[in-house]
Write a protein that holds these residues in place. Structure first.
Motif, mmCIF file in Angstrom:
data_model
loop_
_atom_site.group_PDB
_atom_site.id
_atom_site.type_symbol
_atom_site.label_atom_id
_atom_site.label_comp_id
_atom_site.label_asym_id
_atom_site.label_seq_id
_atom_site.Cartn_x
_atom_site.Cartn_y
_atom_site.Cartn_z
ATOM 1 N N LEU A 202 -4.895 31.067 -22.496
ATOM 2 C CA LEU A 202 -4.858 30.318 -21.243
ATOM 3 C C LEU A 202 -6.174 30.332 -20.477
ATOM 4 C CD1 LEU A 202 -1.317 31.383 -19.965
ATOM 5 C CD2 LEU A 202 -1.953 29.368 -21.308
ATOM 6 N N PHE A 203 -7.192 30.999 -21.022
ATOM 7 C CA PHE A 203 -8.478 31.085 -20.341
ATOM 8 C C PHE A 203 -9.618 30.892 -21.341
ATOM 9 C CE2 PHE A 203 -5.540 33.713 -17.926
ATOM 10 C CZ PHE A 203 -5.750 33.286 -16.623
ATOM 11 N N PRO A 204 -10.709 30.260 -20.930
ATOM 12 C CA PRO A 204 -11.895 30.204 -21.796
ATOM 13 C C PRO A 204 -12.500 31.596 -21.909
ATOM 14 C CG PRO A 204 -12.369 29.259 -19.646
ATOM 15 C CD PRO A 204 -10.904 29.541 -19.665
ATOM 16 N N GLN A 205 -13.258 31.834 -22.967
ATOM 17 C CA GLN A 205 -13.829 33.161 -23.171
ATOM 18 C C GLN A 205 -15.093 33.378 -22.349
ATOM 19 O OE1 GLN A 205 -15.435 33.839 -27.148
ATOM 20 N NE2 GLN A 205 -15.601 31.632 -27.485
ATOM 21 N N GLU A 245 -7.738 23.026 -20.888
ATOM 22 C CA GLU A 245 -6.547 22.718 -21.679
ATOM 23 C C GLU A 245 -6.150 23.967 -22.454
ATOM 24 O OE1 GLU A 245 -4.642 20.102 -21.827
ATOM 25 O OE2 GLU A 245 -5.824 18.901 -20.406
ATOM 26 N N PRO A 246 -5.009 24.584 -22.130
ATOM 27 C CA PRO A 246 -4.576 25.780 -22.864
ATOM 28 C C PRO A 246 -4.458 25.497 -24.348
ATOM 29 C CG PRO A 246 -3.248 25.463 -20.884
ATOM 30 C CD PRO A 246 -4.082 24.221 -21.048
ATOM 31 N N GLN A 247 -4.858 26.468 -25.166
ATOM 32 C CA GLN A 247 -4.774 26.313 -26.610
ATOM 33 C C GLN A 247 -3.317 26.437 -27.051
ATOM 34 O OE1 GLN A 247 -7.890 28.575 -28.774
ATOM 35 N NE2 GLN A 247 -8.521 29.300 -26.754
ATOM 36 N N GLU A 248 -2.937 25.561 -27.946
ATOM 37 C CA GLU A 248 -1.556 25.567 -28.412
ATOM 38 C C GLU A 248 -1.257 26.795 -29.262
ATOM 39 O OE1 GLU A 248 0.829 23.601 -27.533
ATOM 40 O OE2 GLU A 248 -0.481 22.438 -26.217
#
Length: 273
Positions: A202-205, A245-248
């Motif tokens: 839910l968050f970018p690194q 955009e959260p990763q699926e």
């Protein structure tokens, strides 16, 4: 002649007070007005018992001007910090002001003054001074509600910046969070910087979270570290909302002693598998 002298003395005193109020602006920034406030009362204390209503109102107005100067200086510093942060961050976003938070949910949620009219949507990431703050969980046309990383239900995939040791951060309703490591003997030490990892769905690194304050390698089922958050959540006044955009799907490791069946999946940011 006596009346003229009395008139001159009265207006000279007014002019002196106004001059004191204006000149105090140069000292307000350093001492928040405390020295000027005490100086003003020391100068006017002998006159106050016999002051007329008009003089008392004038003095109150001067004090108000001094306090407004202090607030303007503080606002200016806050805006400068915001501008510096926006210039340094690599993520695009829209600035927002904190307009609400409940006393009984102080560490759980905040409300920002940006919503769907500003293209803010659920899942967007929120940062601020110090790094990660949380993510948007609800929006209206003009506001958005943010789940803070200090919320006990929050889960964030994280890593140690120095050694790249991975883990998951969970909130505990204060300005410290707990990080559980994937390894049984992680390469960590007090003072290490913690940032979001690629396991965070839910968050970018690479968003800063905080620094390690203490470590317990004997904790079961996984070693833990207490993280001092770098963002001042208790006194937060503004934030930046970033589209994300959260990763699926994310290939998630599992904490020692945990399995996907019992729902303890690190890096899921609070989501169920």
């Amino acid at each position: 002649m006596f009346a003229l002298r009395r008139w001159w003395t009265r207006h000279a005193l007014k002019a002196g007070m106004v001059t004191l109020a204006i000149s105090s602006a140069w000292l307000m920034r350093a001492n928040e007005g405390a020295v000027i406030y005490e100086t003003y009362h020391w100068l006017t204390r002998p006159l106050q018992p016999g002051m007329s209503r008009e003089q008392q109102f004038e003095n109150s107005y001067i004090l108000e001007l001094q306090q407004r100067i202090v607030e303007l200086e503080n606002q200016n510093r806050s805006l400068q910090t915001l501008n510096d942060y926006e210039a340094a961050t690599l993520l695009e976003g829209v600035r927002a002001t904190v307009i609400g938070r409940g006393a009984d949910h102080w560490w759980q949620h905040i409300v920002l003054n940006r919503g769907s009219r500003d293209d803010v949507a659920t899942g967007h990431v929120v940062t601020g001074p110090g790094g990660l703050i949380g993510r948007v969980v609800a929006v209206s046309p003009s506001t958005s509600r943010v789940l803070l990383i200090s919320d006990p239900t929050s889960r964030v995939g994280a890593k140690v910046s120095r050694s790249r040791a991975m883990g998951v951060v969970r909130g505990q309703s204060n300005n410290r969070v707990v990080m559980e490591f994937f390894e049984k003997l992680p390469d960590v030490k007090a003072g290490d910087v913690i940032v979001t990892s690629s396991y965070s769905r839910l968050f970018p690194q690479d968003i800063p979270i905080g620094r390690i304050e203490s470590i317990d390698l004997t904790k079961s089922p996984a070693p833990e570290a207490v993280i001092q958050l770098s963002s001042p959540l208790p006194i937060l006044e503004w934030a930046i909302i970033h589209p994300f955009e959260p990763q699926e799907t994310v290939d998630l490791p599992v904490l020692p002693g945990a399995t996907p069946e019992n729902g303890v999946i690190p890096g899921g940011d609070g989501a169920q598998p």
